[in-house]
Design a protein around this motif. Structure first.
Motif, short mmCIF file in Angstrom:
data_model
loop_
_atom_site.label_atom_id
_atom_site.label_comp_id
_atom_site.label_asym_id
_atom_site.label_seq_id
_atom_site.Cartn_x
_atom_site.Cartn_y
_atom_site.Cartn_z
N MET C 333 0.83 -1.20 0.00
CA MET C 333 0.00 0.00 0.00
C MET C 333 0.87 1.26 0.00
SD MET C 333 -3.13 0.92 2.52
CE MET C 333 -2.17 1.16 3.99
N VAL C 334 1.92 1.25 0.84
CA VAL C 334 2.82 2.40 0.88
C VAL C 334 3.51 2.58 -0.46
CG1 VAL C 334 4.82 3.43 2.00
CG2 VAL C 334 3.18 2.16 3.36
N ALA C 335 3.93 1.46 -1.03
CA ALA C 335 4.62 1.52 -2.32
C ALA C 335 3.73 2.18 -3.37
CB ALA C 335 5.03 0.12 -2.77
N GLU C 336 2.45 1.81 -3.33
CA GLU C 336 1.51 2.33 -4.30
C GLU C 336 1.34 3.83 -4.12
OE1 GLU C 336 -2.94 1.17 -4.66
OE2 GLU C 336 -1.71 -0.64 -4.84
N LYS C 337 1.25 4.24 -2.85
CA LYS C 337 0.94 5.65 -2.60
C LYS C 337 2.18 6.54 -2.61
CE LYS C 337 -3.41 5.09 -0.28
NZ LYS C 337 -4.10 4.76 0.95
N GLU C 338 3.31 6.02 -2.13
CA GLU C 338 4.46 6.90 -1.93
C GLU C 338 5.70 6.45 -2.70
OE1 GLU C 338 4.37 9.24 0.94
OE2 GLU C 338 2.39 8.68 1.66
#
Lengths: 288, 276, 438
Positions: C333-338
């Motif tokens: 999720m973090v990879a996708e967003k940031e």
């Protein structure tokens, strides 16, 4: 004038305050005393209720103890001297007729409203920071190399921060006292040609005696237990470890509750010595 | 009966007083200014004083990270509650000390003050254990009680000094009229004591608001006041001067404004019987 | 009038009862955490968790590291029960687990895939082979250096530098008039600050804190050599005010382009290569932490992990939260967003097997650094303790902090190396005696 009736009524009216304070003093104190004779180290799951005076001896003999007492006294003493001296000067200045008195008074009083944590943070980062602090900018502007306040003069830095916080308090009390001074008397002295220094020494200063005592008393109470300012700035390094801070390190950082409690009792004793010393002076002054 | 002052002297005093006033206020001013800078401008060297691009983004970031209103509300409740409770307990005590003084009155007063010398760090463990026992960790009521106890000696003392300035004859007269004790307090004393009580309230509200040891150690989330709010900004993470300034400004602004507006009362109140 | 009062009273009662009722269903988790970038980011992403678990409310207590440690230690030692999830490290976990203060985390579910946690992290966060805290991110330490400055000076950084090489390079790169410093290292007092670093230097010079009978070894020639080296290097090639520089201060300096090298936590790599914050984002190279050829590198091992105190009222909800926060899905999720460079590193094997993550410039060096670190066998000579940059005994917090203050004072020029070591030696023996080791 007081009747038997009003005496007992008075006693009843005092009861809540006295009982509450007695409880607030005794319960923690007794528990602390109890812990101070115990080997109580929660992180090891150790609790041995009686080990005699071991903790007291150990705390007394530890290399940090004497140093911390001296640091405490230096800190409290310096702040008192600075705030009282500057407070008198500032109060006399504010007593003069000036334009915009109300605003100046607001400016002067403001540091008193700032919570200790915030003022320590602001001074550490915004004022005394060796790279981005305002002092460094000023030093650089004058071509000097910046001074690393909290490392090179750590105790002085903390004294400055604390004095800044308490100067308004001292100034205000002293100002109220000066304002109550009979101005006719002052004028008479002025007309008689008494030089300013003499007027100050023989007229103003004696009048302020009582106010100074109050400032010293109240500030000492707060200064003895100073904590946030040290915790935020140096965390007790570079010889800024006061007795209260040393106790904090023993109890909370090392989680040696027994040893720390013994230190706490020493702190109570130190506070009492200072208190007796103060009460002697204050008691005399309060009689007036 | 104003003193005759030469304009020169007045100008000189004015200049001196303003300089000192501004110097003392500077750290606060600088913090407020920095809170409106970007992080890059906050570390610019030499720094710009007023001419930078004013921005409020730091306040947004701080608000996003922590729910400011809740901390603020807790501060108000805890400081207000402890002050009011303190006044309720202290008024009768101060009244009886002032009007029915005994040989021990002064000793009691000084003893009360001396309870404030108990080092907080030394008794944290006992208090913590008691709080667990009573189930009042992280509750406002717990903090209200503790802060009330801490400030009680100061409240009693301040009130005592005010009450003492009320002439005893007035009470005598009321007593002659057959006024009961309670009436004596409500109808005769209270009106005269209101200014004194007001400034006592004020000073203790400030002291309770700024108390940073117990409020931090006895709370977690529910009852955490602004002192806990600021504790999450006390260490930098990369560039942080502007955000720190914004958080600091938010923490001190309410009490600063309150203090400014009521400084007259406060000044009048800060005498502790020091004025004769 | 009376009726009105009664009505008010009744309403108030219902409200109180109502809220109490609601509380019985909804669980509130109080989470104590540290104010660093990754944790703050997680707070921002919790909507994802609460959307899936509408009956759980999250309360955050975000504190600065020192305050956090003090608060959670106090609470757990007295069984205060103020927190349901605590952010703790590798140091606390085994000590607290031994006291039975933490809830074992061996049942976080199939999907969680506990076997995917990096073995070094798993070992450091377990007690008697049971996991007691789940790693949110993990780190070792490594050398970060300015490729442009090295090129200019005509020096080439090897993959495995020695301390001698580092010292020479640092002195060459220093130009104090231009505010250019060869090397930035930690000097700020604290067991998690300068002591973490100094201890790894000492390890690589063959020194150790204790011999096998718990006698302090600060008077050994190895310690003297290591500390003299550190002190001289900082005096010659370090920034001013180094005695108060910790991780964050050094990060700040490096991002401003003032340091030629910086040896610190591997997590810093993502900050110094982030063009939003760093002026030198595209000029950073990485190398393994230096050694002296004695077999130990000067790198540490650390994890910030989430644990559940035994006093928590809702351990099940807390487990749900931990499983979410330390899961593979969270990382994605973090990879996708940031972006991949901003995911919490160092916790899971699968992250380093992910081809997307392998493109991140510091991924490989981070993994390699973590893999060489061995908390069970930290020094050249044998020691009775576990832990690389710390000694995993309850007394360490106190010892480390006091020692840190002495070393910090040394760096500030207030005392000599010999005085410092003598003082620390005496203090450590005093403490160990008090603790009943000797």
């Amino acid at each position: 004038m007081a009747t038997q009736h009003s005496r007992s009524a008075a006693r009843i009216m005092m009861a809540p305050a006295v009982t509450l304070l007695l409880g607030w003093m005794l319960v923690p104190l007794i528990l602390t005393l109890y812990f101070s004779f115990a080997d109580y180290r929660p992180l090891r799951g150790v609790f041995e209720p009686w080990i005699g005076f071991d903790n007291y001896v150990r705390f007394w003999n530890s290399s940090a103890f004497v140093e911390s007492v001296i640091t405490t006294l230096v800190l409290v003493g310096s702040v008192l001297v600075i705030t009282v001296t500057l407070g008198i000067l500032l109060a006399m200045l504010l007593n003069e007729p000036i334009w915009g008195q109300g605003i100046v008074r607001i400016l002067v009083i403001s540091p008193f409203f700032v919570m200790p944590t915030v003022s320590a943070l602001v001074w550490k980062n915004m004022m005394m920071d060796p790279v981005n602090g305002v002092f460094s900018h000023v030093f650089r502007f004058f071509g000097a190399s910046p001074h690393d306040w909290l490392v090179e003069t750590p105790l002085l830095s903390i004294i400055i921060i604390v004095a800044w916080q308490w100067l308004p308090f001292a100034t205000l009390i002293l100002l109220t006292a000066i304002q109550s001074l009979d101005s006719e008397q002052l004028e008479a002295a002025e007309i008689d040609g008494a030089p300013p220094l003499k007027r100050f020494w023989f007229l103003i200063l004696p009048h302020l005696g009582r106010a100074i005592t109050i400032v010293v008393l109240i500030q000492t109470i707060f200064l003895l237990s100073i904590f946030a300012e040290i915790f935020v700035t140096t965390q007790g390094s570079f010889g800024t470890r006061t007795l209260a801070y040393l106790v904090f390190q023993r109890v909370l950082e090392s989680q040696n509750v027994g040893l720390g409690s013994a230190g706490g009792i020493y702190a109570v004793i130190l506070a009492n010595i200072v208190a007796i010393f103060l009460m002697r002076i204050v008691g005399k002054n309060l009689d007036a | 009966m104003a003193r005759a002052v030469t304009p020169r002297r007045k100008a000189f005093s004015t200049a001196a007083a303003w300089t000192i006033g501004l110097l003392l206020f500077f750290p606060i001013l600088w913090t407020i200014l920095t809170s409106f800078k970007t992080e890059a401008e906050a570390i610019a060297s030499p720094p710009s004083f007023l001419f930078f691009d004013w921005t409020t983004e730091n306040y947004g970031v701080v608000q996003e990270r922590s729910n400011y209103m809740r901390f603020l509300w807790n501060s108000v409740i805890i400081a207000g509650g402890s002050t009011i409770l303190g006044i309720i307990v202290a008024v009768p005590a101060a009244w009886s000390m002032a009007f029915v003084p005994s040989a021990r009155t002064k000793d009691i007063l000084l003893w009360m003050l001396s309870t404030k010398m108990l080092p907080a760090v030394g008794v944290l463990y006992p208090i913590y254990l008691i709080f667990i026992e009573l189930g009042i960790l992280d509750t406002r009521i717990g903090l209200v009680v503790v802060l009330m106890l801490i400030n009680l000696p100061i409240i009693v003392w301040m009130l005592y000094t005010y009450f003492r300035e009320i002439p005893g004859e007035i009470l005598e007269a009321a007593r002659m009229d057959g006024a009961a004790l309670w009436q004596e307090i409500t109808s005769v004393l209270a009106p005269m004591a209101v200014p004194g009580i007001a400034s006592t309230l004020l000073l203790n509200f400030i002291l309770a608001w700024n108390e940073a040891f117990w409020t931090l150690n006895l709370t977690a989330a529910t009852a955490a006041p602004l002192t806990a709010f600021i504790a999450s900004y006390s260490s930098p993470e990369g560039l942080f001067f502007a955000k720190l300034s914004a958080a600091s400004t938010m923490a001190i602004a309410p009490i600063l404004i309150l203090g400014w507006f009521s400084q007259k009362q406060l000044v009048r109140g800060l005498t502790f019987g020091a004025v004769k | 009038m009376k009726l009105k009062h009664a009505l008010y009273g009744a309403t108030a009662l219902t409200l109180v009862a109502g809220s109490a009722h609601a509380d019985a269903h909804a669980t509130t988790l109080t989470i104590a955490t540290v104010n660093n970038g990754d944790m703050v980011r997680m707070q921002g992403l919790t909507d994802d968790f609460t959307a899936e678990n509408p009956d759980i409310t999250l309360e955050w207590v975000t504190l600065e590291e020192n305050v956090l440690r003090q608060r959670v230690t106090q609470d757990i030692a007295t069984n205060g029960g103020q927190f349901d999830v605590m952010t703790i490290g590798m140091y606390e976990t085994p000590i607290w687990a031994a006291q039975g203060w933490l809830v074992p985390l061996d049942d976080l579910g199939e999907e969680y895939d506990a076997g995917d946690i990096l073995p070094a992290m798993r070992a450091g966060l377990s007690y008697e082979d049971t996991l007691y805290a789940a790693p949110f991110y993990g780190e070792s330490s490594m050398v970060m250096y300015r490729t442009d400055l090295f090129e200019e000076a005509g020096i080439e950084m090897p993959k495995q530098p020695t301390w001698e090489f580092i010292a020479d390079a640092a002195r060459q790169l220093t130009d104090k008039d231009a505010e250019q410093y060869g090397i930035c290292l930690r000097g700020k007092a604290g067991w998690g600050e300068n002591m973490a670093f100094i201890t790894t230097v000492a390890n690589s010079f063959g020194a150790r804190w204790f011999d096998e009978d718990w006698n302090a070894q600060l008077d050994s020639p190895e310690w003297k050599e290591a500390v003299t080296f550190y002190n001289d290097l900082m005096t010659d090639a370090g920034p001013p005010g180094a005695a108060t520089n910790g991780f964050n201060e050094n990060l700040n300096l490096f991002q401003q382009g003032k340091c030629g090298m910086w040896i610190d936590a591997t997590v810093a790599a993502s900050f110094v290569t982030n063009p939003d914050d760093s002026t030198v984002a595209d000029k950073v190279g990485f190398a393994l932490a230096p050694n002296t050829g004695k077999g130990k590198n000067a790198n540490w091992l650390w994890a910030w992990a989430l644990g559940i105190p035994a006093g928590s009222d809702s351990p099940d909800a807390a487990k749900k939260f931990i499983a979410w926060a330390t899961s593979k899905d969270y990382i994605e999720m973090v990879a996708e967003k940031e972006g991949w460079a901003n995911v919490p590193p160092g916790a899971r094997t699968s992250l380093y097997e992910n081809p997307e993550y392998q493109k991140v410039p510091f991924a490989e060096m981070t993994l390699e650094s973590i893999n060489i670190a061995d908390p069970g066998n930290p020094t050249v000579d044998d020691v009775p303790y576990v832990g690389i940059q710390y000694v995993a005994i309850p007394e360490w917090q106190g010892i480390g902090t006091t020692a840190g203050q002495e070393f910090s004072a040394m760096l500030a020029g207030q005392q000599s190396v010999d005085e410092t070591l003598a003082k620390v030696q005496e203090m450590v023996n005093e403490e160990m005696e008090a603790a009943g080791y000797r």
